[in-house]
Write an enzyme that holds these catalytic residues in place. Structure first.
Site, PDB file in Angstrom:
ATOM      1  CB  THR A  40      -5.161   1.134   6.463  1.00  0.00           C
ATOM      2  OG1 THR A  40      -4.321   0.867   5.342  1.00  0.00           O
ATOM      3  CG2 THR A  40      -4.632   0.382   7.673  1.00  0.00           C
ATOM      4  CB  SER A  63      -0.885   0.016   1.251  1.00  0.00           C
ATOM      5  OG  SER A  63      -1.704   1.170   1.267  1.00  0.00           O
ATOM      6  NE  ARG A  90      -3.457  -7.612  -3.103  1.00  0.00           N
ATOM      7  CZ  ARG A  90      -4.649  -8.095  -3.468  1.00  0.00           C
ATOM      8  NH1 ARG A  90      -5.103  -7.873  -4.704  1.00  0.00           N
ATOM      9  NH2 ARG A  90      -5.381  -8.802  -2.633  1.00  0.00           N
ATOM     10  CB  CYS A 139       2.065 -14.629 -10.361  1.00  0.00           C
ATOM     11  SG  CYS A 139       0.495 -14.031  -9.713  1.00  0.00           S
ATOM     12  CB  CYS A 155      -1.391  -7.471  -8.829  1.00  0.00           C
ATOM     13  SG  CYS A 155      -1.599  -7.878 -10.582  1.00  0.00           S
ATOM     14  CB  CYS A 162      -4.759 -11.835 -15.002  1.00  0.00           C
ATOM     15  SG  CYS A 162      -4.402 -12.803 -13.501  1.00  0.00           S
ATOM     16  CB  CYS A 169       0.307  -9.059 -16.403  1.00  0.00           C
ATOM     17  SG  CYS A 169       1.322  -9.897 -15.166  1.00  0.00           S
TER      18      CYS A 169
END
Length: 550
Positions: free
Chosen positions: A337, A51, A301, A519, A522, A525, A494
């Site tokens: 958060t 984050s 992310r 990968c 995130c 896809c 991606c």
């Protein structure tokens, strides 16, 4: 087949992020005798947490009021300076804060690593005798014969790519609970299944998302201003009729967290979020801060952007959704958060009361009601039209309308429009023949970088001999539809270079290749694929990124 071991608990928490850890801690605060377990798919708590982050401490103040005096790493850097820039290709315009509603201020907030905050929360949880199992992804929801959730099963370990059992094979465990709390983050694998199983989205809008890509830099100390927060909008996404924005946060130890969010409802299939981020770094104002510095980490992310109207039903027999599994991000504030933590605390309070009353595995409708009567709802209702107005009217006009809507809701309790609808991001993707390819500049290796080099800075690792965790429903779909119709957007959306088309030198035919080892989890896809043919599932435990200080 080996029989799975079962372990009973009062409460099973899926996900060791802010919501999951807050749930566990609050449960133990209410009743220290409750048995609570937290499952985390990352190799350690914080390994998969990414984050910005600028954190509103409102929920943390409620959960652990003395956190500032408890060596919490977040306390190190309070926000001291707040800027919002509208950017053109070579210039910036500073937007006065007087034009923004008061809740957009970052006064009293803190900037730092959310991963490190979670590591600190995990320490507090373990001191309360909460069991935490990192490296154990929840891979299956368990039900009884009445259709109630009874817990989850972790994934098997030691399975080869062909499905056979290797020498170190271990079957997954069954974690059984009176209630199970799903805090998987945005686009959680099990949350998707639960939404369908119990029709949780029957009365809400579909969730929509942005892709956030982040880097951590060590910069010249002379350029570092601890606590300075900068947000940007406009260029470069304005050139492709897309929207999103950038951030640059001056955190502790001469580091800056920089990142770029691209809303995933973009139409042009040639938009390349990773490259848009690289372009953004070349803006004179951003480059000036980074020059002479060194990149030390990279990650990405998906982020919930649907807001209040996309919050599903939160309770179902035996379980609840909390945190980003439910979608409590305040998009204009770029914060989630505090709302995630609060939802976990409310879940804990409802669960503890139910268990005390002798209940189990029923539907905690009182939790759903508590969230909708909390400050989470109050805050998110103020901004519920910000994302859809920008999505409908574009970055410039949409921002003006969103600002007007937020001001009206703040002052008078109504906006420029009723709560607006959303459309799934994948449906926005246009045909390739309607757009021109975008020429992106080559990386300079100092400020901008290529994608695969960047992935190495996420410290991602997967056991290579395991089944591919990225499932393709129709193996012919990529070459039959995604490439000829949409121009192969999977090779661009991606941020880790997982998907590529490989040409056979002899026949000239193209083959779709999935480089699952790259990968970074995130989930883009799973969200953006125009045919919804790619399904993200959890790989073997501990696999994926290992984010330090992100």
């Amino acid at each position: 087949m080996s029989e799975r071991e079962s372990m009973p608990y009062d409460v099973v928490v899926v996900g060791g992020g802010p919501a999951g850890l807050s749930t566990a801690i609050r449960l133990k605060q209410i009743d220290p005798e409750l048995s609570v377990v937290v499952l985390e798919k990352g190799s350690e708590i914080g390994a998969h947490i990414l984050s910005g982050a600028v954190v509103d401490p409102k929920a943390l103040d409620e959960l652990l009021p003395e956190w500032r005096e408890m060596d919490c790493p977040l306390a190190e850097t309070p926000v001291t300076d707040n800027w919002h820039w509208y950017m053109t290709k070579g210039k910036k315009l500073s937007m006065p804060h007087i034009l923004m509603p008061p809740f957009m201020s970052n006064d009293g907030n803190y900037t730092g690593s959310l991963g490190n905050l979670c590591r600190w929360l995990a320490e507090k949880a373990e001191e309360m005798e909460i069991e935490i199992f990192p490296g154990f992804p929840a891979a299956e929801v368990l039900y009884d014969d009445q259709g109630r959730v009874t817990g989850v099963a972790t994934g098997d370990m030691g399975v080869a790519r062909d499905g056979s059992h290797k020498g170190d094979y271990q079957p997954g465990m069954e974690l059984l609970g009176k209630y199970t709390v799903f805090c998987e983050g945005a686009r959680g694998q099990l949350t998707k299944l639960l939404k369908v199983q119990y029709d949780l989205e029957a009365d809400c809008e579909p969730q929509v998302y942005g892709l956030g890509i982040k880097e951590l830099w060590d910069i010249d100390p002379d350029k570092h201003v601890p606590g300075r927060v900068i947000h940007t909008q406009g260029w470069p996404l304005s050139e492709s009729d897309s929207w999103g924005g950038g951030f640059l946060y001056h955190q502790a130890n001469n580091q800056v967290a920089i990142g770029f969010v691209t809303a995933l409802d973009y139409k042009n299939p040639y938009v390349y979020p990773f490259e848009e981020f690289q372009r953004w770094k070349q803006h004179p104002e951003i480059r000036a801060i980074l020059e002479g510095g060194k990149r030390v980490a990279y990650g990405a992310r998906a982020i919930n952007e649907g807001g209040w109207q996309s919050v599903p039903k939160l309770a179902f027999p035996g379980g609840v959704l909390a945190g980003c599994s439910a979608g409590f991000v305040n998009v204009p504030r770029i914060k989630g958060t505090h709302t995630a933590m609060k939802s976990g605390m409310l879940a804990a309070e409802a669960i503890a009361a139910a268990i005390k009353a002798g209940r189990e595995q029923d539907s905690l409708d009182e939790y759903d009601a508590a969230v909708r009567d909390s400050w989470i709802a109050t805050e998110l209702k103020l901004v519920q039209n910000a994302e859809p107005l920008v999505a409908k009217w574009g970055g410039e006009m949409g921002t003006v309308l969103a600002g007007a809507d937020m001001w009206l809701r703040t002052l008078f309790g109504f906006g420029v429009a009723k709560p607006m609808k959303h459309h799934p991001d994948y449906r926005a993707t246009g045909r390739a023949d309607l757009y021109k390819p975008i020429a992106y500049p080559k990386p300079d290796g100092q400020i901008t970088f290529d994608r695969l080099t960047s992935v190495s800075f996420s410290f991602t690792n997967h056991e290579e001999d395991q089944p591919c965790h990225l499932k393709l429903k129709d193996p012919d779909y990529p070459t039959a539809v995604e490439l000829p119709v949409y121009g192969g957007p999977s090779t661009r959306y991606c941020p880790a270079g997982v998907y590529e088309y490989v040409t056979n030198e002899d026949t000239g035919e193209k083959r779709f290749q999935i480089n699952a080892q790259n990968c970074v989890h995130c989930k883009t896809c799973d969200i953006k694929d125009p045919g919804q043919q790619i399904v993200w599932t959890a790989p073997e435990g501990g696999g994926g990124p290992n984010y330090p200080n992100m």
